[in-house]
Motif scaffolding. Structure first.
Motif, short mmCIF file in Angstrom:
data_model
loop_
_atom_site.label_atom_id
_atom_site.label_comp_id
_atom_site.label_asym_id
_atom_site.label_seq_id
_atom_site.Cartn_x
_atom_site.Cartn_y
_atom_site.Cartn_z
N ARG A 52 2.60 8.34 -8.60
CA ARG A 52 2.03 7.01 -8.80
C ARG A 52 0.53 7.10 -9.13
O ARG A 52 0.04 6.43 -10.04
CB ARG A 52 2.25 6.17 -7.54
N ARG A 68 -6.98 5.19 -0.49
CA ARG A 68 -6.25 4.24 0.36
C ARG A 68 -5.09 4.93 1.07
O ARG A 68 -4.86 4.73 2.25
CB ARG A 68 -5.70 3.08 -0.49
N ARG A 69 -4.36 5.73 0.32
CA ARG A 69 -3.18 6.39 0.91
C ARG A 69 -3.57 7.42 1.97
O ARG A 69 -2.87 7.57 2.97
CB ARG A 69 -2.32 7.04 -0.17
N ARG A 98 12.06 -5.38 -1.61
CA ARG A 98 12.33 -5.73 -3.01
C ARG A 98 11.06 -6.17 -3.72
O ARG A 98 10.94 -6.08 -4.93
CB ARG A 98 13.36 -6.87 -3.08
N HIS A 99 10.10 -6.68 -2.96
CA HIS A 99 8.83 -7.10 -3.56
C HIS A 99 7.76 -6.03 -3.41
O HIS A 99 6.59 -6.29 -3.64
CB HIS A 99 8.37 -8.41 -2.93
N GLY A 100 8.15 -4.85 -2.96
CA GLY A 100 7.21 -3.72 -2.95
C GLY A 100 6.49 -3.47 -1.65
O GLY A 100 5.61 -2.61 -1.59
N PRO A 102 5.55 -1.75 1.49
CA PRO A 102 5.91 -0.45 2.08
C PRO A 102 5.97 -0.52 3.60
O PRO A 102 5.38 -1.42 4.20
CB PRO A 102 4.76 0.46 1.62
N LEU A 111 -2.23 -3.06 4.12
CA LEU A 111 -3.41 -2.45 3.51
C LEU A 111 -3.92 -3.39 2.43
O LEU A 111 -3.12 -4.00 1.70
CB LEU A 111 -2.96 -1.13 2.88
N SER A 112 -5.23 -3.51 2.31
CA SER A 112 -5.79 -4.36 1.26
C SER A 112 -7.11 -3.77 0.78
O SER A 112 -7.86 -3.19 1.57
CB SER A 112 -6.04 -5.77 1.81
N SER A 113 -7.38 -3.91 -0.51
CA SER A 113 -8.69 -3.45 -0.98
C SER A 113 -9.22 -4.38 -2.05
O SER A 113 -8.45 -5.06 -2.76
CB SER A 113 -8.60 -2.01 -1.51
N ASP A 130 -5.33 -9.28 4.29
CA ASP A 130 -5.92 -9.36 2.95
C ASP A 130 -7.43 -9.44 3.04
O ASP A 130 -7.98 -10.10 3.93
CB ASP A 130 -5.39 -10.57 2.18
N GLU A 175 -2.99 -15.06 1.17
CA GLU A 175 -2.39 -13.78 0.76
C GLU A 175 -1.98 -12.96 1.99
O GLU A 175 -0.98 -12.24 1.94
CB GLU A 175 -3.34 -13.00 -0.15
N LYS A 179 1.72 -11.59 2.36
CA LYS A 179 1.95 -10.16 2.56
C LYS A 179 2.69 -9.91 3.88
O LYS A 179 3.53 -9.02 3.97
CB LYS A 179 0.62 -9.39 2.53
N GLY A 182 6.15 -10.56 3.23
CA GLY A 182 6.70 -9.53 2.35
C GLY A 182 6.99 -10.02 0.94
O GLY A 182 7.39 -9.25 0.08
N GLY A 184 4.68 -11.34 -1.06
CA GLY A 184 3.53 -11.25 -1.92
C GLY A 184 3.46 -12.49 -2.79
O GLY A 184 4.00 -13.56 -2.43
N LEU A 185 2.88 -12.35 -3.96
CA LEU A 185 2.66 -13.51 -4.83
C LEU A 185 3.91 -13.92 -5.61
O LEU A 185 3.84 -14.81 -6.46
CB LEU A 185 1.49 -13.22 -5.79
C1 LIG Z 1 1.33 -7.60 -2.59
C2 LIG Z 1 0.30 -8.23 -3.51
C3 LIG Z 1 0.04 -9.66 -3.02
C4 LIG Z 1 -0.98 -7.35 -3.43
O1 LIG Z 1 -2.03 -7.94 -4.10
P1 LIG Z 1 -3.49 -7.29 -4.37
O2 LIG Z 1 -4.50 -8.32 -3.97
O3 LIG Z 1 -3.50 -6.80 -5.75
O4 LIG Z 1 -3.64 -6.00 -3.49
P2 LIG Z 1 -4.06 -5.67 -1.99
O5 LIG Z 1 -5.08 -4.60 -2.08
O6 LIG Z 1 -4.40 -6.86 -1.16
O7 LIG Z 1 -2.70 -5.07 -1.39
C5 LIG Z 1 -2.08 -3.93 -1.94
C6 LIG Z 1 -1.18 -3.33 -0.89
O8 LIG Z 1 -0.25 -4.31 -0.43
C7 LIG Z 1 0.95 -3.63 -0.04
N1 LIG Z 1 2.06 -4.36 -0.66
C8 LIG Z 1 2.64 -4.17 -1.86
N2 LIG Z 1 3.62 -5.09 -2.04
C9 LIG Z 1 3.64 -5.86 -0.94
C10 LIG Z 1 4.44 -6.98 -0.53
N3 LIG Z 1 5.40 -7.49 -1.29
N4 LIG Z 1 4.19 -7.53 0.67
C11 LIG Z 1 3.22 -7.04 1.46
N5 LIG Z 1 2.43 -5.99 1.14
C12 LIG Z 1 2.65 -5.41 -0.06
C13 LIG Z 1 0.82 -2.17 -0.44
O9 LIG Z 1 0.45 -1.44 0.72
C14 LIG Z 1 -0.33 -2.20 -1.42
O10 LIG Z 1 -1.08 -1.01 -1.37
P3 LIG Z 1 -0.81 0.17 -2.42
O11 LIG Z 1 -0.93 -0.46 -3.77
O12 LIG Z 1 -1.87 1.16 -2.12
O13 LIG Z 1 0.58 0.65 -2.14
C15 LIG Z 1 0.82 -8.32 -4.98
O14 LIG Z 1 0.85 -7.03 -5.54
C16 LIG Z 1 2.21 -8.94 -5.06
O15 LIG Z 1 2.36 -10.15 -4.98
N6 LIG Z 1 3.27 -8.15 -5.20
C17 LIG Z 1 4.64 -8.64 -5.11
C18 LIG Z 1 5.13 -9.24 -6.40
C19 LIG Z 1 6.53 -8.83 -6.68
O16 LIG Z 1 7.45 -9.48 -6.29
N7 LIG Z 1 6.67 -7.71 -7.31
C20 LIG Z 1 7.94 -7.10 -7.53
C21 LIG Z 1 7.65 -5.65 -7.81
S1 LIG Z 1 8.83 -4.60 -7.10
#
Ligand SMILES: CC(C)(COP(=O)(O)OP(=O)(O)OC[C@H]1O[C@@H](n2cnc3c(N)ncnc32)[C@H](O)[C@@H]1OP(=O)(O)O)[C@@H](O)C(=O)NCCC(=O)NCCS
Length: 228
Positions: A52, A68-69, A98-100, A102, A111-113, A130, A175, A179, A182, A184-185
């Motif tokens: 990745r 981060r990891r 399903r929405h990623g 971990p 985790l957030s950055s 967040d 957010e 998160k 689970g 996310g957006l």
């Molecule tokens: C999760 C989400 C809100 C993160 O937004 P962001 O502001 O860009 O990033 P942040 O730094 O706050 O958070 C990133 C971290 O959130 C975590 N994360 C990823 N997906 C997540 C989820 N669905 N729920 C909660 N946490 C999640 C991971 O640890 C990620 O870190 P990594 O990229 O180092 O693995 C956004 O990526 C999202 O909405 N994803 C889901 C959308 C979806 O349905 N995608 C389908 C793909 S399989």
């Protein structure tokens, strides 16, 4: 300063707000995380993480992902009493995965950055964290446009000089909730009213959102935890 109990991971603990007892919060900066991570990543990252990282086109994004990891592995290993390389990070089973989102058996984390700043929350119950850098007023206006209508009205009433920061407070509350759940957006941020008032509202039964303190003024952060 390094996070107590970890293998020298640079970072500091943040105060845990009342309502999130048992959780632990770490704030770290990429300027210190990146050079440290470079020394431990070859031994710690698994094949999926290396793949990745290597798919990211910008060197800064590769460095930030690796940092981060490595922070995540150091903190989870300390909590689980295991080796950082042995922490089995994988998508969660069920709808959240399903929405990623971990996960790791035996501990919950989020985790957030944003920009230079990294926030890691760990705890015994499900949670979401967040952190965002306060943007320009123009960027904040775009963010506000996707929020709940009542939040939009409340933010429009805030003085211009404070509006970007107030919008960021609402955004991180929202957010962190999405998160924690689970989704996310993939869940519309206009649906749940976390509010712009001094205390976050509790729009979704079973979840409680808390504002975080102890961070630089340029960033805002929130934590959502499972509430009994
Ligand atoms: C999760 C989400 C809100 C993160 O937004 P962001 O502001 O860009 O990033 P942040 O730094 O706050 O958070 C990133 C971290 O959130 C975590 N994360 C990823 N997906 C997540 C989820 N669905 N729920 C909660 N946490 C999640 C991971 O640890 C990620 O870190 P990594 O990229 O180092 O693995 C956004 O990526 C999202 O909405 N994803 C889901 C959308 C979806 O349905 N995608 C389908 C793909 S399989």
């Amino acid at each position: 300063m390094s996070v107590p109990g970890t293998s020298g991971a640079p970072g500091a603990r943040l105060p845990v707000p009342p309502g999130a007892e048992g959780a632990a919060l770490v704030h770290a900066r990429l300027a210190r995380l990146v050079p440290w991570a470079r020394t431990v990543a070859p031994a710690w990252l698994d094949a999926a993480e290396r793949a990745r990282r290597d798919r990211l086109r910008r060197a800064a994004d590769r460095d930030a992902f690796e940092a981060r990891r490595c922070l995540l592995r150091a903190v989870l290993a300390a909590r689980l009493g295991t080796d950082p390389a042995a922490v089995p990070i994988a998508p969660l089973p069920g709808p959240a995965g399903r929405h990623g989102k971990p996960g790791v058996p035996g501990v919950h984390f989020s985790l957030s950055s944003s920009g230079e700043h990294v926030l890691l929350a760990t705890g015994p119950r499900e949670l979401g964290a967040d952190l965002e850098t306060v943007p320009s007023l123009a960027a904040a206006r775009q963010v506000a446009a996707v929020l709940h209508p009542e939040e939009q009205r409340a933010l429009a009433r805030v003085r211009r000089g404070r509006r970007a920061r107030a919008t960021t407070v609402v955004w991180v509350r929202k957010e962190s909730l999405l998160k924690a759940m689970g989704t996310g957006l993939s869940r519309d941020p206009a649906l749940d009213l976390v509010g712009a008032g001094p205390e976050p509202a509790r729009p979704v039964p079973g979840w409680r959102t808390l504002d975080l303190e102890g961070l630089p003024r340029t960033v805002r952060a929130a934590l959502t935890v499972r509430a009994d």
